[in-house]
Enzyme design. Structure first.
Site, short mmCIF file in Angstrom:
data_model
loop_
_atom_site.label_atom_id
_atom_site.label_comp_id
_atom_site.label_asym_id
_atom_site.label_seq_id
_atom_site.Cartn_x
_atom_site.Cartn_y
_atom_site.Cartn_z
N ASP A 188 0.75 -0.69 -0.25
CA ASP A 188 -0.47 -0.19 0.30
C ASP A 188 0.69 1.38 0.26
O ASP A 188 0.50 2.28 0.99
CB ASP A 188 -1.04 0.05 1.42
CG ASP A 188 -1.83 1.18 1.31
OD1 ASP A 188 -2.29 2.07 0.19
OD2 ASP A 188 -2.68 1.61 2.32
N HIS A 215 -3.01 0.73 11.54
CA HIS A 215 -3.05 -0.87 11.61
C HIS A 215 -1.07 -1.48 11.06
O HIS A 215 -0.34 -0.10 11.11
CB HIS A 215 -3.06 -1.93 10.06
CG HIS A 215 -2.75 0.24 9.10
ND1 HIS A 215 -3.72 0.95 8.85
CD2 HIS A 215 -2.41 -0.19 8.64
CE1 HIS A 215 -3.92 2.07 7.98
NE2 HIS A 215 -2.52 0.96 7.00
N GLN A 223 -3.18 -5.17 6.04
CA GLN A 223 -2.66 -3.94 6.65
C GLN A 223 -3.89 -4.62 8.47
O GLN A 223 -5.53 -4.40 8.38
CB GLN A 223 -3.41 -2.48 6.75
CG GLN A 223 -1.90 -2.62 5.80
CD GLN A 223 -2.49 -1.32 4.54
OE1 GLN A 223 -4.01 -1.84 3.51
NE2 GLN A 223 -1.94 0.04 3.81
N ARG A 280 3.87 12.69 10.00
CA ARG A 280 2.10 12.91 9.74
C ARG A 280 1.80 11.51 10.47
O ARG A 280 2.15 9.71 10.24
CB ARG A 280 2.62 12.09 8.75
CG ARG A 280 1.05 12.38 7.81
CD ARG A 280 1.69 11.62 5.92
NE ARG A 280 0.53 11.74 5.45
CZ ARG A 280 -0.49 10.65 5.07
NH1 ARG A 280 -0.25 9.48 6.21
NH2 ARG A 280 -1.37 10.20 4.59
N ASP A 313 -1.03 9.02 10.43
CA ASP A 313 -2.02 7.94 9.24
C ASP A 313 -3.38 7.60 10.06
O ASP A 313 -3.12 6.68 10.81
CB ASP A 313 -0.60 7.76 8.39
CG ASP A 313 -1.63 6.34 7.76
OD1 ASP A 313 -1.67 6.90 6.55
OD2 ASP A 313 -1.89 4.85 7.27
N GLU A 338 -3.50 13.78 9.84
CA GLU A 338 -4.10 12.81 8.42
C GLU A 338 -5.54 11.80 8.49
O GLU A 338 -5.75 10.85 8.68
CB GLU A 338 -3.41 12.31 7.65
CG GLU A 338 -3.64 11.58 6.41
CD GLU A 338 -4.47 10.04 5.83
OE1 GLU A 338 -4.36 10.32 4.30
OE2 GLU A 338 -4.41 9.31 6.49
N HIS A 356 -0.52 12.15 -2.41
CA HIS A 356 -0.74 10.93 -3.30
C HIS A 356 -1.46 9.98 -3.54
O HIS A 356 -1.52 8.56 -4.13
CB HIS A 356 1.24 10.02 -2.31
CG HIS A 356 0.27 9.27 -1.31
ND1 HIS A 356 0.49 10.29 -0.11
CD2 HIS A 356 -0.07 8.39 -0.60
CE1 HIS A 356 -1.10 9.69 0.85
NE2 HIS A 356 -0.50 8.70 0.92
N ASP A 357 -3.03 10.64 -2.50
CA ASP A 357 -4.35 9.79 -1.94
C ASP A 357 -4.80 10.15 -3.70
O ASP A 357 -4.72 11.41 -3.96
CB ASP A 357 -4.14 9.85 -1.12
CG ASP A 357 -4.23 8.64 -0.25
OD1 ASP A 357 -3.59 7.77 -0.10
OD2 ASP A 357 -3.76 9.41 0.81
N ARG A 387 -4.00 5.08 -7.77
CA ARG A 387 -3.05 6.05 -7.30
C ARG A 387 -1.87 6.22 -7.59
O ARG A 387 -1.18 7.06 -7.63
CB ARG A 387 -3.02 5.95 -5.95
CG ARG A 387 -4.24 6.15 -5.06
CD ARG A 387 -4.97 6.03 -3.41
NE ARG A 387 -3.97 4.14 -2.92
CZ ARG A 387 -4.29 3.81 -2.18
NH1 ARG A 387 -4.07 5.00 -1.38
NH2 ARG A 387 -3.28 3.60 -1.86
C1 GLC Z 1 -3.47 6.98 4.37
C2 GLC Z 1 -2.50 7.33 3.48
C3 GLC Z 1 -2.97 6.19 2.27
C4 GLC Z 1 -3.02 4.88 2.89
C5 GLC Z 1 -4.09 4.87 3.91
C6 GLC Z 1 -3.87 3.39 4.33
O1 GLC Z 1 -4.86 7.43 4.24
O2 GLC Z 1 -2.73 8.16 3.04
O3 GLC Z 1 -2.37 6.29 1.04
O4 GLC Z 1 -3.39 3.79 1.87
O5 GLC Z 1 -3.69 5.53 4.76
O6 GLC Z 1 -2.88 3.44 5.59
#
Ligand code: GLC
Length: 661
Positions: A154, A197, A265, A295, A297, A339, A409-410, A535
């Protein structure tokens, strides 16, 4: 230290022995055990942290767990890391303890990149520092660089070991050396910390599969599907196309595992305080290597409760408060960025609301600003943007601010709610979401964009969008057409968007390649580990040769975008009115072509003014909240006047107006 268990439950307290005190009265509250004296500076900081940590710890973990014992272990863990903290970082701690709002400075500007796609390895990064400095960058977010699982990870968000790096990028010592060089050049290092995760291959998950009860309690496991089915009734699908559902059967264990994202995950169980302690250990280990910004996540997902969407639960904010304040006790130089890609109503809480005000993450992604900017650009109509941003968002936060961005990146999820759309006559949220997906995949008649649908949801019908900033803003289609006017429009759109996120409160982030207008990169489709994840379309490699070529021709789109962005970031750095502590006030000018935001600095108020259409606009000067002119344009320079009381704003123009004189 490694990401093994944090200090064992050994009790390191000595009880407060009060001279002459008689036997303890069991009806009185138990006296707090007093820890062994630590260094006075650490003690002071720990006492400050305690005030902020105790409440949330009680709310989350009492009475099932002994909160005093947890606090004792937390303090020991933090103290051990504080003692191991390198001298230069301790000096930075002192500096930022004195100036805890350092990150609000107008000089902050961020860059986001994949190490391999930008530079090669950690060791190669310093070679690129001059490039970043020319752009005006003071903050560098390296995309996931901790040890990922092999194969599909991922994009690195399935981590096997949080204290080792991806060997393809270099060692953890190399990362530390790069952090030091960046710091010496005035650039703060940010890395991802995936809290929701771990990879299925993480040591904790392996121990869980080997039937270790300690590690089984790290995850959310179910013996049969009764509870997963009940949870699923209210859980949205995050990857409905590539990984539908939120639970995965693990045959080796004979259990269901909670897997919000991909099957590999495994969601952690934050109701277990051992997970919290383990992550504090990881944070401090990495902080001592020189990471300045984490960051965090996917934080919206950390806490789960039956009957809810298991996102944005109040406990998440208690958890974040503990993580942020505990880090501050041992490493005050370090800050955290949330995030949470969630709707406007839920987003604000991540920068501190109510009892969490000034106590949680110092930074959070302004997802709504990003979505609304793209929405206005496609619709040539800013009413929804003005409505949503003006209505749901406070003008500022205590000791916290946004990171503003146009792409990451998303994918872009078209987070436009029914409630928001209801504020605009004749707007239907599902229809507008469908319009945006069609517009940005290029299928809407007359669209300038070139993107792709992502994760169409068979249940809701919603689609998300992939594509680079330049391709979505029209450069790819314009270059194919070869028409100068279309190319000019695309460049103007890109610069207007950059100027928008730079004048809005927060730290503007540039995603690698956007500074030279890199287009979509479909080459990922031939890589078996990447092909399934669309992506990668907007995660291109930096093409340094093309960059030099492009930049050497001043009229090329790359050179114009790069020069424009440099001007924007330099103008921002030179304008104290844009610092994070100055409010951000959305101004409704009553014209759907325009978006406007005021930074009401007492000495020099600045008004950001944007024309979201390809038509010239005439703005009645009397409507502007900074006098009727003339003004100084803090962005491009020069004096702006309003002859006959009307200011002329060309197509896709951006201005940062301040009263002249
Ligand atoms: C966040 C990341 C993304 C990822 C997700 C799971 O949103 O930006 O790229 O797939 O978390 O970790």
């Amino acid at each position: 230290m490694s990401d093994r268990d944090p200090s064992p439950p050994a009790q390191k307290f000595v009880r407060a022995a009060r001279e002459g005190a008689g036997p303890a009265d069991p009806s009185l509250p138990r006296p707090r055990p007093r820890p062994r004296a630590a260094h006075p500076l650490f003690e002071l900081r720990w006492r400050r942290a305690l005030r902020e940590i105790e409440g949330p710890l009680h709310r989350l973990y009492a009475p099932a767990h002994d909160v005093d014992a947890l606090l004792g272990r937390m303090r020991d863990l933090l103290y051990a890391h504080w003692r191991a903290r390198p001298q230069d970082l301790r000096a930075l701690d002192l500096e930022r303890d004195v100036d805890p709002e350092w990150f609000l400075s107008e000089r902050m500007a961020g860059y986001v990149c994949y190490v391999d796609r930008f530079a090669g390895t950690f060791r190669d990064l310093p070679d690129r520092i001059p490039y970043l400095r020319t752009l005006g960058i003071t903050y560098l977010h390296l995309m996931p660089c901790l040890l990922p699982r092999p194969g599909d990870s991922d994009g690195g968000y399935a981590v096997m070991d949080y204290t080792e790096t991806d060997p393809r990028l270099g060692s953890i010592d190399d990362l530390e050396a790069a952090a030091r060089t960046l710091r010496a050049n005035g650039i703060s290092l940010c890395i991802d910390l995936v809290l929701n995760h771990t990879a299925r291959e993480h040591r904790w998950a392996e121990a869980a599969r080997a039937d270790d009860p300690h590690y089984r309690a790290f995850y959310r496991l179910f013996e049969d599907d009764t509870l997963p089915r009940r949870y699923a009734e209210t859980l949205p699908d995050i990857f409905p196309a590539q990984a539908p559902g939120s639970f995965t059967w693990e045959p080796t264990m004979g259990r269901w595992v909670w897997t919000t994202f991909n099957t590999f995950q495994w969601d952690l169980n934050w109701e277990n305080p051992e997970v919290l302690l383990a992550f504090l250990d990881i944070i401090m280990t990495l902080a001592n290597r020189g990471v300045e910004v984490f960051r965090l996540d996917a934080v919206a997902f950390l806490w789960k409760r039956l009957g809810t969407t298991c996102q944005n639960l109040p406990e998440v904010h208690d958890l974040l408060q503990i993580l942020v304040q505990a880090t501050r006790a041992a490493a005050p130089a370090v800050i955290h960025k949330a995030e949470a890609i969630v709707g406007p109503r839920d987003l604000v809480a991540y920068l501190g609301q109510g009892r969490h005000e000034g106590r949680v993450c110092q930074l959070a992604y302004h997802n709504s600003l990003m979505v609304q900017a793209w929405s206005s650009l496609a619709a040539r109509d800013t009413r929804l943007m003005t409505h949503v941003l003006g209505r749901h968002f406070p003008e500022g936060f205590r000791r916290a601010t946004w990171v503003t961005y146009l792409r990451c990146h998303d994918d872009i999820g078209w987070a436009i709610t029914d409630e928001d759309a209801a504020g605009i006559p004749d707007l239907s949220a599902p229809a507008h979401r469908a319009f945006l997906a069609d517009f940005y995949n290029g299928s809407f008649p007359g669209s300038f964009a070139r993107g792709e649908d992502f994760q169409p949801d068979p249940v809701t019908g919603d689609r998300r969008t992939n594509g680079t900033l330049a391709s979505l803003a029209g450069l790819e289609v314009a270059l194919e057409s070869g028409e100068t006017g279309r190319i000019d429009d695309a460049v103007a759109r890109i610069l207007m968007l950059h100027a928008l996120i730079a004048v809005h409160g927060g730290i503007p982030l540039v995603f690698m390649g956007d500074e030279i207008g890199l287009l979509n990169d479909p080459s990922f489709r031939s890589d078996p580990h990447l092909a399934a994840d669309g992506r990668w379309l907007h995660r291109p490699r930096m093409d340094w040769v093309a960059l030099e070529e492009g930049l050497s021709q001043p009229d090329s789109p790359a050179a114009r975008i790069a020069a424009g962005l440099r001007t924007i970031l330099a103008a921002r750095a030179a304008c104290p009115s844009l610092a994070g502590h100055v409010p951000t006030r959305v101004v409704d000018l009553g014209d759907r072509a325009l978006f406007s935001v005021l930074r009401p600095h007492e000495a020099v108020p600045v008004l950001g003014l944007f024309n979201f259409t390809e038509h010239p606009a005439l703005v009645p000067a009397g409507r502007l909240p900074i006098g009727t002119g003339p003004w100084h344009d803090r962005l491009w320079g020069g004096t702006v006047e309003a002859p006959e009381g009307r200011l002329d704003l060309p197509p896709y123009a951006a201005r940062w107006l301040a009263p002249a004189g």
